[in-house]
Design a protein around this motif. Structure first.
Motif, short mmCIF file in Angstrom:
data_model
loop_
_atom_site.label_atom_id
_atom_site.label_comp_id
_atom_site.label_asym_id
_atom_site.label_seq_id
_atom_site.Cartn_x
_atom_site.Cartn_y
_atom_site.Cartn_z
N ILE A 1 5.21 7.17 10.84
CA ILE A 1 6.43 7.38 11.62
C ILE A 1 7.33 8.41 10.95
CG2 ILE A 1 8.60 6.28 12.32
CD1 ILE A 1 7.04 3.83 13.10
N ALA A 2 7.43 8.37 9.61
CA ALA A 2 8.25 9.35 8.89
C ALA A 2 7.75 10.77 9.16
CB ALA A 2 8.25 9.05 7.40
N GLY B 1 -4.31 -3.82 13.20
CA GLY B 1 -3.22 -4.38 12.42
C GLY B 1 -2.19 -5.00 13.35
N ARG B 2 -0.96 -5.03 12.90
CA ARG B 2 0.12 -5.65 13.67
C ARG B 2 0.36 -4.85 14.95
NH1 ARG B 2 6.12 -6.35 13.34
NH2 ARG B 2 6.14 -4.22 12.57
N VAL B 3 0.37 -5.53 16.09
CA VAL B 3 0.50 -4.84 17.36
C VAL B 3 1.82 -4.11 17.47
CG1 VAL B 3 1.44 -6.85 18.59
CG2 VAL B 3 0.22 -5.07 19.87
N TYR B 4 2.88 -4.65 16.85
CA TYR B 4 4.18 -3.98 16.93
C TYR B 4 4.20 -2.69 16.12
CZ TYR B 4 5.88 -8.14 19.28
OH TYR B 4 6.05 -9.15 20.18
N SER B 5 3.39 -2.60 15.07
CA SER B 5 3.26 -1.35 14.34
C SER B 5 2.64 -0.28 15.23
CB SER B 5 2.39 -1.54 13.08
OG SER B 5 2.99 -2.46 12.19
N ALA B 6 1.62 -0.67 15.98
CA ALA B 6 0.97 0.27 16.91
C ALA B 6 1.93 0.70 18.01
CB ALA B 6 -0.27 -0.37 17.51
N GLU C 1 0.29 -1.17 6.93
CA GLU C 1 0.47 -0.49 5.65
C GLU C 1 0.80 0.99 5.79
OE1 GLU C 1 -3.12 -1.25 3.53
OE2 GLU C 1 -2.85 -3.44 3.50
N CYS C 2 0.34 1.63 6.86
CA CYS C 2 0.58 3.07 7.01
C CYS C 2 1.66 3.39 8.03
CB CYS C 2 -0.71 3.80 7.38
SG CYS C 2 -1.39 3.39 9.01
#
Length: 225
Positions: free
Chosen positions: A69-70, A90-95, A63-64
């Motif tokens: 990243i922005a 959360g999602r490992v790819y987000s990390a 969610e964040c």
């Protein structure tokens, strides 16, 4: 041109000042604007170097991720920032995406764990050069979990399982390398889904503890007359 009163003489300007006046008089308007803009940019850059950049990594990384990243992309390469972390993962790819931006831009990030920093959020903390936690902060290591709400075939499910098994090994190696921790210890914590205290992380040599409550003044009690 007005003449000076009798008995007075006009001292000539120094050459450098006289030349500057001539240049200013003959400089086109658009050139003057360019000089002013350049000076403005230089002033803005100087102020920007003194600014502190605080970024909140709070809640699920899914969610964040876009907001974090922005904000990181707005920083100059090699800039400093502070990440305030309270995330259960959360999602490992987000990390991995947030971690990669920090490393690619060589951002000198300081990670401060306010509450939880678990699961995939550990990769974000690992990307920080300086790491600080509270005495009550908690960290959970566990194997990568995946789920799909879609109706997938057995072959695809098997392929996903194989992929995540390899990804889990890579993430353990990545965590150990970035944190500067022992790989065997990281793997043990992950295999046991261990909840690790801030002191455990200090003992592993990966962060420091700061206790903000020690400097807090106790609330005075008021007595009724």
């Amino acid at each position: 041109m007005r003449k000076p009163p009798e008995g007075y003489t006009i001292a000539p300007l120094p050459r450098d000042r006289a030349a500057e006046r001539v240049r200013s008089a003959v400089m086109p308007c658009h050139s003057k604007r360019k000089v002013l803009m350049a000076r403005s940019r230089s002033s803005n850059n100087a102020r920007r170097d003194d600014e502190t950049h605080d970024i909140a990594v709070v809640g699920e990384l899914d969610e964040c991720e876009a907001d974090v990243i922005a904000q990181l992309l707005e920083l100059d390469d090699g800039a400093e920032c502070t990440l305030y972390i309270d995330s259960g993962g959360g999602r490992v790819y987000s990390a991995l995406a947030i971690m990669s931006i920090i490393l690619l831009k060589q951002i000198r990030a300081k990670g401060i764990v306010l509450g939880a920093c678990s699961s995939a959020a550990l990769l974000v903390l690992a990307a920080c050069r300086d790491r600080v936690a509270m005495p009550y902060s908690i960290f959970q290591f566990h194997p990568i979990r995946w789920e799909s709400g879609e109706d997938i075939e057995r072959v695809e499910a098997s392929e996903w399982a194989r992929h995540f098994m390899r990804l889990e090994e890579q993430c353990d190696e990545l965590l150990a390398r970035l944190l500067g921790a022992d790989l065997a210890l990281v793997q043990e914590w992950s295999r046991l889904s261990r909840y690790v205290s801030g002191q455990d992380m200090v003992d592993a040599g990966v962060l420091q503890i700061v206790d903000p409550t020690r400097s807090a003044r106790p609330h005075s009690r008021t007595t009724k007359g």
